[in-house]
Design a protein around this motif. Structure first.
Motif, short mmCIF file in Angstrom:
data_model
loop_
_atom_site.label_atom_id
_atom_site.label_comp_id
_atom_site.label_asym_id
_atom_site.label_seq_id
_atom_site.Cartn_x
_atom_site.Cartn_y
_atom_site.Cartn_z
N GLU A 456 0.83 -1.20 0.00
CA GLU A 456 0.00 0.00 0.00
C GLU A 456 0.87 1.25 0.00
OE1 GLU A 456 -2.35 -0.61 3.46
OE2 GLU A 456 -3.70 -2.07 2.51
N GLN A 457 1.95 1.23 0.78
CA GLN A 457 2.81 2.40 0.84
C GLN A 457 3.61 2.57 -0.45
OE1 GLN A 457 5.14 3.22 4.30
NE2 GLN A 457 3.26 3.84 5.33
N LEU A 458 4.15 1.49 -0.98
CA LEU A 458 4.92 1.61 -2.23
C LEU A 458 4.07 2.20 -3.35
CD1 LEU A 458 7.05 -1.67 -2.33
CD2 LEU A 458 7.89 0.69 -2.18
N ALA A 459 2.79 1.91 -3.35
CA ALA A 459 1.90 2.44 -4.40
C ALA A 459 1.74 3.95 -4.30
CB ALA A 459 0.52 1.77 -4.28
N ARG A 460 2.07 4.52 -3.15
CA ARG A 460 1.88 5.97 -2.97
C ARG A 460 3.17 6.77 -3.14
NH1 ARG A 460 -1.76 7.53 2.08
NH2 ARG A 460 -1.62 9.51 0.95
N PHE A 461 4.25 6.10 -3.47
CA PHE A 461 5.50 6.80 -3.74
C PHE A 461 5.70 6.96 -5.24
CE2 PHE A 461 6.54 5.43 0.58
CZ PHE A 461 7.16 6.57 1.08
N HIS A 462 6.43 7.99 -5.60
CA HIS A 462 6.81 8.20 -6.99
C HIS A 462 7.47 6.93 -7.53
CE1 HIS A 462 9.13 9.69 -10.44
NE2 HIS A 462 8.30 10.72 -10.47
N SER A 463 7.10 6.53 -8.71
CA SER A 463 7.61 5.27 -9.27
C SER A 463 9.12 5.26 -9.39
CB SER A 463 6.97 5.00 -10.64
OG SER A 463 7.29 6.06 -11.54
N GLY A 464 9.72 6.45 -9.46
CA GLY A 464 11.17 6.52 -9.63
C GLY A 464 11.95 5.93 -8.48
N ILE A 465 11.40 5.94 -7.25
CA ILE A 465 12.16 5.38 -6.13
C ILE A 465 12.25 3.86 -6.24
CG2 ILE A 465 11.35 7.26 -4.64
CD1 ILE A 465 10.00 4.93 -2.96
N LYS A 466 11.40 3.27 -7.08
CA LYS A 466 11.38 1.81 -7.23
C LYS A 466 12.27 1.31 -8.36
CE LYS A 466 6.89 2.63 -6.68
NZ LYS A 466 5.42 2.50 -6.70
N ARG A 467 12.91 2.25 -9.07
CA ARG A 467 13.84 1.83 -10.12
C ARG A 467 15.03 1.12 -9.51
NH1 ARG A 467 13.28 7.29 -12.49
NH2 ARG A 467 15.26 7.78 -11.48
N PHE A 468 15.57 0.14 -10.25
CA PHE A 468 16.76 -0.56 -9.79
C PHE A 468 18.05 0.15 -10.20
CE2 PHE A 468 14.04 -4.62 -10.26
CZ PHE A 468 13.45 -4.36 -9.04
N ASN A 470 19.80 3.88 -10.84
CA ASN A 470 19.68 5.32 -10.60
C ASN A 470 18.29 5.71 -10.11
OD1 ASN A 470 22.36 5.77 -11.46
ND2 ASN A 470 21.69 5.84 -13.60
N PRO A 471 17.86 5.18 -8.98
CA PRO A 471 16.52 5.50 -8.50
C PRO A 471 16.38 6.97 -8.11
CG PRO A 471 17.75 4.35 -6.81
CD PRO A 471 18.58 4.28 -8.05
N HIS A 472 15.16 7.46 -8.18
CA HIS A 472 14.82 8.82 -7.76
C HIS A 472 15.08 8.96 -6.26
CE1 HIS A 472 12.53 12.52 -7.29
NE2 HIS A 472 11.77 11.94 -6.39
N GLN A 473 15.58 10.10 -5.83
CA GLN A 473 15.83 10.35 -4.41
C GLN A 473 14.61 11.04 -3.80
OE1 GLN A 473 19.45 12.45 -3.49
NE2 GLN A 473 18.93 12.68 -1.33
#
Length: 508
Positions: A456-468, A470-473
């Motif tokens: 549920e929490q991962l769905a509410r974060f910008h998708s960039g933080i889930k990249r493997f 150079n993830p988004h900060q």
């Protein structure tokens, strides 16, 4: 307060047949004695447990391990068996390391700290305190090693599992790591953390019993090799376990094995049962799964699953997805439960404030030549700001300095990086009370609730933080007043006088 034993690691105490008060490094006890000897044992202290960087070069982490901490702290008590062992320890002069008076003190000591924690399943980031421990410095010091032991490993594995789930794109992931895990404790803790991180089931039957995790498994190559013919092995297994038939098809020739599984699948149908699917454990998994899917579909088994194993991790699964592999269940073992490429989280536990007899807090800061190792003074809370659809930023603030309605966060690693939060922005403080004066005041969520929270929490974060790569900060920083205090104390500790500090940021 009673605790649900199905989700609680009380088995640890039973298995060791005594308390775990000695689950600490020796230097914690030598410092504890020095506090006692110096008359400082009741000096009130604040410590924070946090980590400095996300594991796996990723963009997030998953808080896990708190339930082990609850069990440890509730049972924390030195016994005569433990103090008897400590009495045998000798210094370099061959005299006792600890006097009997100190050991008698440990025997009578009752845990009396306040502990606040971020609940399991919460998505967290570097520098954010996962635990805040406040109480007599002697007790706080003894807790450092066991708390790090319990939080570091499970947070690491839960994070790895969440990454594997992202790669699997919603398809089930089974944790198959028991045989490769670091011992009994490592295996059990890993199974629990992997389930919270998102795995659908485990092969670890003891973890299933202790934690209420679904268990899955079929047969190994040895079963097939016992028989002269692969078809006979599948048929015999189906006769024995008609309601658990996933056939391991790669003992000799994978695609031939699929065809033999199909034959037994038809026999199962005639008996009123169903072939669940097949498992591939070697070879070109993309090619073999695509060809196996064709065979299964042509035979009328379009709903049969294809399970893949063989040293999988999030990167290999991503590659298989890009190759259009026809795999729909993933068995992940070694690289999950050992956190193969990064086997330690690197969490730390640092002193940040002291006071005597309810007097004013004295802020403490530790310096380092490495900027990321400089600590932050005070008593911290983490506030997460969000909109209706997504999380926006996290601010670490000091409980005594407070936080205003409308505030600015400052990146402690780069003071030019800032984010202003508008007044009225919705928010939630992440650290919640779990112990007050040594008494449990928290009812932990079930393991399934913690598992759901991750997704549920991962769905509410910008998708960039889930990249493997150079993830988004995600924006995390210190509330501006806390940042100013930290900067002032750093400059003072480095010998910069008050007259020389002419700017709010302390630059000359």
């Amino acid at each position: 307060m009673k605790h649900d034993s199905r989700n609680f690691p009380a088995f640890q105490l039973e298995r060791f047949n005594h308390s775990l008060a000695l689950l600490t490094d020796l230097y914690q006890l030598t410092m504890a004695y020095a506090y006692w000897k110096s008359g400082l044992k009741d000096l009130e202290a604040v410590f924070h447990l946090y980590f400095r960087k996300n594991p796996f070069q990723g963009g997030f982490s998953v808080a896990c391990g708190l339930e082990y901490v609850l069990g440890f702290l509730q049972a924390l008590q030195f016994t005569t068996e433990e103090t008897g062992y400590l009495a045998q320890l000798k210094g370099n002069d061959d005299r006792p390391l600890f006097p009997q008076e100190f050991l008698d003190y440990l025997l009578e000591m009752q845990f009396s700290c306040d502990v606040d924690a971020i609940p399991e399943g919460t998505i967290i980031f570097p520098q954010e305190p996962m635990l805040r421990v406040q109480g007599p410095i002697l007790q706080c010091q003894i807790l450092e090693t066991p708390l790090l032991n319990m939080i570091n490993f499970q947070t690491l594995i839960a994070t790895k599992a969440a990454r594997v789930l992202i790669a699997a794109r919603g398809e089930p992931v089974l944790e198959f790591g028991l045989r490769r895990a670091q011992g009994i404790d490592g295996a059990l803790a890993a199974s629990r953390a992997a389930y919270i991180g998102g795995c659908a089931a485990t092969s670890n039957v003891l973890a299933g019993q202790l934690f209420g995790i679904p268990v899955k498994g079929t047969h190994a190559h040895s079963w097939v090799m016992v028989f002269e013919d692969e078809l006979e092995s599948f048929k015999s297994y189906a006769e024995a376990m008609p309601n658990n038939c996933i056939f391991l098809v790669d003992t000799y020739n994978s695609l031939h094995g699929v065809r033999k599984a199909v034959e037994v699948g038809h026999w199962l149908q005639q008996q009123g049962h169903k072939m669940i699917g097949i498992r591939l454990d070697s070879g070109d998994l993309a090619y073999l799964s695509i060809e196996a899917r064709k065979i299964l579909d042509a035979a009328g088994f379009s709903d049969a699953v294809i399970v893949a194993s063989n040293d999988l991790d999030e990167h290999i699964i991503t590659s298989l997805k890009e190759q259009q592999a026809a795999i729909n269940v993933w068995g992940v073992g070694t690289k999950l439960v050992t956190a193969y490429e990064e086997p330690a989280l690197g969490g730390v536990y640092k002193l940040s404030a002291l006071r005597e007899a309810s007097g004013p807090w004295v802020h403490k800061v530790k310096l380092s030549e490495q900027g990321m190792k400089i600590t932050t003074p005070g008593r911290h809370q983490v506030r997460r700001f969000f909109s209706e659809r997504e999380f926006l930023a996290d601010i670490i603030y000091d409980l005594d300095l407070g936080i205003s309605n409308g505030c600015t966060l400052v990146d402690p690693m780069d003071l030019t990086r800032r984010k202003h939060i508008l007044p009225g922005t919705e928010h939630q403080d992440l650290l919640v009370p779990v112990f007050r004066r040594g008494q449990l005041v928290y009812t932990p969520p079930s393991i399934n609730e913690s598992r759901r929270k991750v997704q549920e929490q991962l769905a509410r974060f910008h998708s960039g933080i889930k990249r493997f790569v150079n993830p988004h900060q995600y924006p995390v920083g210190l509330e501006q007043r806390l940042h100013d205090l930290r900067t002032k104390l750093i400059l003072r500790a480095r010998g910069v006088s008050a007259d020389e500090i002419t700017q709010p940021w302390g630059w000359r």
